[in-house]
Every structure is written in C-alpha cells, then in structure tokens.
Design a protein around this motif. Structure first.
Motif, PDB file in Angstrom:
ATOM      1  N   THR A 182       0.851  -1.188   0.000  1.00 34.63           N
ATOM      2  CA  THR A 182       0.000   0.000   0.000  1.00 34.63           C
ATOM      3  C   THR A 182       0.883   1.233   0.000  1.00 34.63           C
ATOM      4  OG1 THR A 182      -1.689  -1.170   1.263  1.00 34.63           O
ATOM      5  CG2 THR A 182      -1.819   1.224   1.239  1.00 34.63           C
ATOM      6  N   TYR A 183       0.620   2.139  -0.918  1.00 37.11           N
ATOM      7  CA  TYR A 183       1.395   3.379  -1.020  1.00 37.11           C
ATOM      8  C   TYR A 183       0.534   4.549  -0.594  1.00 37.11           C
ATOM      9  CZ  TYR A 183       3.607   7.450  -3.095  1.00 37.11           C
ATOM     10  OH  TYR A 183       4.162   8.684  -3.295  1.00 37.11           O
ATOM     11  N   GLU A 184       1.023   5.319   0.350  1.00 38.92           N
ATOM     12  CA  GLU A 184       0.337   6.538   0.753  1.00 38.92           C
ATOM     13  C   GLU A 184       1.295   7.699   0.523  1.00 38.92           C
ATOM     14  OE1 GLU A 184      -1.673   6.633   4.496  1.00 38.92           O
ATOM     15  OE2 GLU A 184      -2.042   4.480   4.438  1.00 38.92           O
ATOM     16  N   ALA A 185       0.873   8.639  -0.301  1.00 39.48           N
ATOM     17  CA  ALA A 185       1.720   9.795  -0.595  1.00 39.48           C
ATOM     18  C   ALA A 185       1.863  10.664   0.651  1.00 39.48           C
ATOM     19  CB  ALA A 185       1.116  10.606  -1.729  1.00 39.48           C
ATOM     20  N   VAL A 186       3.058  11.183   0.854  1.00 35.67           N
ATOM     21  CA  VAL A 186       3.331  12.084   1.967  1.00 35.67           C
ATOM     22  C   VAL A 186       3.508  13.476   1.377  1.00 35.67           C
ATOM     23  CG1 VAL A 186       4.954  12.642   3.823  1.00 35.67           C
ATOM     24  CG2 VAL A 186       4.425  10.248   3.304  1.00 35.67           C
ATOM     25  N   PRO A 187       2.735  14.456   1.864  1.00 33.77           N
ATOM     26  CA  PRO A 187       2.850  15.807   1.302  1.00 33.77           C
ATOM     27  C   PRO A 187       4.233  16.408   1.545  1.00 33.77           C
ATOM     28  CG  PRO A 187       1.113  15.707   2.986  1.00 33.77           C
ATOM     29  CD  PRO A 187       1.739  14.367   2.914  1.00 33.77           C
ATOM     30  N   ALA A 188       4.586  17.359   0.707  1.00 35.40           N
ATOM     31  CA  ALA A 188       5.854  18.081   0.842  1.00 35.40           C
ATOM     32  C   ALA A 188       5.589  19.575   0.698  1.00 35.40           C
ATOM     33  CB  ALA A 188       6.845  17.607  -0.218  1.00 35.40           C
ATOM     34  N   TYR A 189       6.208  20.362   1.578  1.00 40.88           N
ATOM     35  CA  TYR A 189       6.047  21.815   1.576  1.00 40.88           C
ATOM     36  C   TYR A 189       7.412  22.467   1.713  1.00 40.88           C
ATOM     37  CZ  TYR A 189       1.436  20.298   3.301  1.00 40.88           C
ATOM     38  OH  TYR A 189       0.241  19.667   3.474  1.00 40.88           O
ATOM     39  N   ASP A 190       7.614  23.622   1.100  1.00 37.90           N
ATOM     40  CA  ASP A 190       8.804  24.409   1.400  1.00 37.90           C
ATOM     41  C   ASP A 190       8.653  24.983   2.791  1.00 37.90           C
ATOM     42  OD1 ASP A 190      10.663  24.161  -0.637  1.00 37.90           O
ATOM     43  OD2 ASP A 190       9.662  25.644  -1.900  1.00 37.90           O
ATOM     44  N   ILE A 191       9.770  25.244   3.444  1.00 34.73           N
ATOM     45  CA  ILE A 191       9.742  25.627   4.848  1.00 34.73           C
ATOM     46  C   ILE A 191       8.947  26.904   5.107  1.00 34.73           C
ATOM     47  CG2 ILE A 191      11.890  26.952   4.841  1.00 34.73           C
ATOM     48  CD1 ILE A 191      12.341  25.464   7.652  1.00 34.73           C
ATOM     49  N   SER A 192       8.774  27.756   4.137  1.00 34.42           N
ATOM     50  CA  SER A 192       8.023  28.992   4.364  1.00 34.42           C
ATOM     51  C   SER A 192       6.537  28.854   4.031  1.00 34.42           C
ATOM     52  CB  SER A 192       8.634  30.122   3.539  1.00 34.42           C
ATOM     53  OG  SER A 192       8.607  29.770   2.174  1.00 34.42           O
ATOM     54  N   SER A 193       6.105  27.663   3.609  1.00 33.00           N
ATOM     55  CA  SER A 193       4.715  27.528   3.159  1.00 33.00           C
ATOM     56  C   SER A 193       3.972  26.334   3.765  1.00 33.00           C
ATOM     57  CB  SER A 193       4.678  27.416   1.632  1.00 33.00           C
ATOM     58  OG  SER A 193       5.332  26.241   1.213  1.00 33.00           O
ATOM     59  N   VAL A 194       4.383  25.866   4.944  1.00 31.29           N
ATOM     60  CA  VAL A 194       3.695  24.749   5.585  1.00 31.29           C
ATOM     61  C   VAL A 194       2.400  25.276   6.209  1.00 31.29           C
ATOM     62  CG1 VAL A 194       3.832  22.920   7.313  1.00 31.29           C
ATOM     63  CG2 VAL A 194       5.903  23.623   6.083  1.00 31.29           C
ATOM     64  N   PRO A 195       1.243  24.751   5.810  1.00 35.65           N
ATOM     65  CA  PRO A 195      -0.026  25.229   6.376  1.00 35.65           C
ATOM     66  C   PRO A 195      -0.256  24.643   7.774  1.00 35.65           C
ATOM     67  CG  PRO A 195      -0.457  23.456   4.842  1.00 35.65           C
ATOM     68  CD  PRO A 195       1.031  23.727   4.782  1.00 35.65           C
ATOM     69  N   HIS A 240      -6.507  11.560  16.592  1.00 36.17           N
ATOM     70  CA  HIS A 240      -5.869  10.521  17.395  1.00 36.17           C
ATOM     71  C   HIS A 240      -5.983   9.195  16.659  1.00 36.17           C
ATOM     72  CE1 HIS A 240      -6.585  12.929  21.347  1.00 36.17           C
ATOM     73  NE2 HIS A 240      -5.596  13.416  20.634  1.00 36.17           N
ATOM     74  N   GLY A 241      -4.948   8.383  16.749  1.00 37.00           N
ATOM     75  CA  GLY A 241      -4.938   7.095  16.068  1.00 37.00           C
ATOM     76  C   GLY A 241      -4.352   7.164  14.672  1.00 37.00           C
ATOM     77  N   GLU A 242      -4.058   8.373  14.191  1.00 43.79           N
ATOM     78  CA  GLU A 242      -3.428   8.554  12.883  1.00 43.79           C
ATOM     79  C   GLU A 242      -2.034   9.127  13.082  1.00 43.79           C
ATOM     80  OE1 GLU A 242      -6.024  11.032  10.579  1.00 43.79           O
ATOM     81  OE2 GLU A 242      -7.639   9.556  10.569  1.00 43.79           O
ATOM     82  N   THR A 243      -1.250   9.150  12.016  1.00 42.56           N
ATOM     83  CA  THR A 243       0.086   9.728  12.059  1.00 42.56           C
ATOM     84  C   THR A 243       0.163  10.883  11.085  1.00 42.56           C
ATOM     85  OG1 THR A 243       1.096   7.601  12.629  1.00 42.56           O
ATOM     86  CG2 THR A 243       2.547   9.277  11.701  1.00 42.56           C
ATOM     87  N   LEU A 244       0.605  12.033  11.571  1.00 42.00           N
ATOM     88  CA  LEU A 244       0.857  13.185  10.712  1.00 42.00           C
ATOM     89  C   LEU A 244       2.270  13.038  10.160  1.00 42.00           C
ATOM     90  CD1 LEU A 244       0.155  16.053   9.648  1.00 42.00           C
ATOM     91  CD2 LEU A 244       1.164  16.933  11.759  1.00 42.00           C
ATOM     92  N   ALA A 245       2.419  13.170   8.862  1.00 37.20           N
ATOM     93  CA  ALA A 245       3.744  13.088   8.251  1.00 37.20           C
ATOM     94  C   ALA A 245       3.780  13.995   7.035  1.00 37.20           C
ATOM     95  CB  ALA A 245       4.063  11.651   7.839  1.00 37.20           C
ATOM     96  N   PHE A 246       4.845  14.791   6.930  1.00 42.64           N
ATOM     97  CA  PHE A 246       5.076  15.593   5.730  1.00 42.64           C
ATOM     98  C   PHE A 246       6.559  15.944   5.645  1.00 42.64           C
ATOM     99  CE2 PHE A 246       3.741  18.618   9.021  1.00 42.64           C
ATOM    100  CZ  PHE A 246       4.730  19.594   8.971  1.00 42.64           C
ATOM    101  N   TYR A 247       6.992  16.190   4.418  1.00 43.30           N
ATOM    102  CA  TYR A 247       8.369  16.601   4.185  1.00 43.30           C
ATOM    103  C   TYR A 247       8.455  18.111   4.181  1.00 43.30           C
ATOM    104  CZ  TYR A 247       9.784  11.887   2.846  1.00 43.30           C
ATOM    105  OH  TYR A 247      10.069  10.545   2.853  1.00 43.30           O
ATOM    106  N   VAL A 248       9.543  18.618   4.757  1.00 44.06           N
ATOM    107  CA  VAL A 248       9.823  20.045   4.740  1.00 44.06           C
ATOM    108  C   VAL A 248      10.980  20.254   3.774  1.00 44.06           C
ATOM    109  CG1 VAL A 248      10.524  22.034   6.090  1.00 44.06           C
ATOM    110  CG2 VAL A 248       9.129  20.256   7.143  1.00 44.06           C
ATOM    111  N   GLY A 249      10.766  21.130   2.792  1.00 43.39           N
ATOM    112  CA  GLY A 249      11.818  21.450   1.828  1.00 43.39           C
ATOM    113  C   GLY A 249      12.646  22.634   2.304  1.00 43.39           C
ATOM    114  N   PRO A 250      13.844  22.806   1.768  1.00 38.83           N
ATOM    115  CA  PRO A 250      14.759  23.841   2.257  1.00 38.83           C
ATOM    116  C   PRO A 250      14.454  25.258   1.778  1.00 38.83           C
ATOM    117  CG  PRO A 250      15.770  22.630   0.470  1.00 38.83           C
ATOM    118  CD  PRO A 250      14.449  21.964   0.756  1.00 38.83           C
TER     119      PRO A 250
END
Length: 128
Positions: A7-20, A26-36
């Motif tokens: 199962t593939y779940e995409a992880v969002p990616a944001y630049d460091i100045s634009s993370v909303p 509860h019971g879920e995991t928050l995950a996202f990539y921070v760009g430089p």
C-alpha cells in the motif's frame, strides 16, 4: 510463490516557508516533508516545540520528514518551529498543529435510538 500486497500513501511536501496549519486525529500519524526553500547545499532540519504534546514529534535532520503521533492526552493546539540551516544561513517557520480526538457517533454518545430512519440529507421531500 506468494502474492505480496503493498500500500502506497503519498506524503505531502512543503517548502519551509509555506507549511499550512495541520490537524491530525488521534490514532493517525501526521507526516510531511519540509523542503529547504531558498537554501542550497547540505541542509540540516531541526524543530523546537512550543506547547507540551505527550505524543511523539520528530524530524529527520537530513530528509526533513516530520512525523507526529498524537497521544490520547494530546488535546490542545501546539506549535512546531521548523528550522532549516545550511552554510551559516537559516530559515524558520512556526506551524500550528491541532490534535483532535476521534469522536463517537452522537447517537451512541447520547444513547439515542431513533424511532424511525433518519432522513436522507439529499432528499428534499421533508422540506416544505
């Protein structure tokens, strides 16, 4: 040979100045990539927490993958200060994170048993 299911779940990616602002149940995991952002070269990522979540909050210093697993006790918004550093320069951003409990259906919470089926929200027949 056994079949293997992936199962593939995409992880969002944001630049460091634009993370909303982020909300996680509860019971879920928050995950996202921070760009430089505008930084180049070898970038190191770090976080500082403002607030006291009980759950696990972490960032991979090389990849910028931020993860948060809320604990049942986490009920109030907190802030994460994200920082990216490279070659003596740094960029930071404050991100609001709101953990939310998983709520039960109000009929179960209130102990109500409907005496007839609830109306279909798309059905206009009951509106006069």
């Amino acid at each position: 040979m056994e079949d293997l299911s992936v199962t593939y779940e995409a992880v969002p990616a944001y630049d460091i100045s634009s993370v909303p602002p982020q909300t996680i149940r509860h019971g879920e995991t928050l995950a996202f990539y921070v760009g430089p952002g505008t930084l180049t070269g070898d970038v190191n990522f770090s976080i500082v927490l403002e607030g006291t979540p009980v759950g696990s909050v972490d960032i991979d210093p090389v990849t910028g993958l931020l993860t948060y697993i809320p604990a049942p006790e986490d009920a109030t918004e907190f802030q994460v200060i994200l920082t990216a550093e490279s070659g003596g320069e740094s960029v930071s951003q404050v991100v609001d994170i709101l953990p939310m409990p998983v709520l039960e259906d109000e009929q179960q919470v209130l102990g109500l048993v409907p005496d007839q089926p609830l109306p279909d929200p798309e059905d206009k027949a009951y509106i006069s």
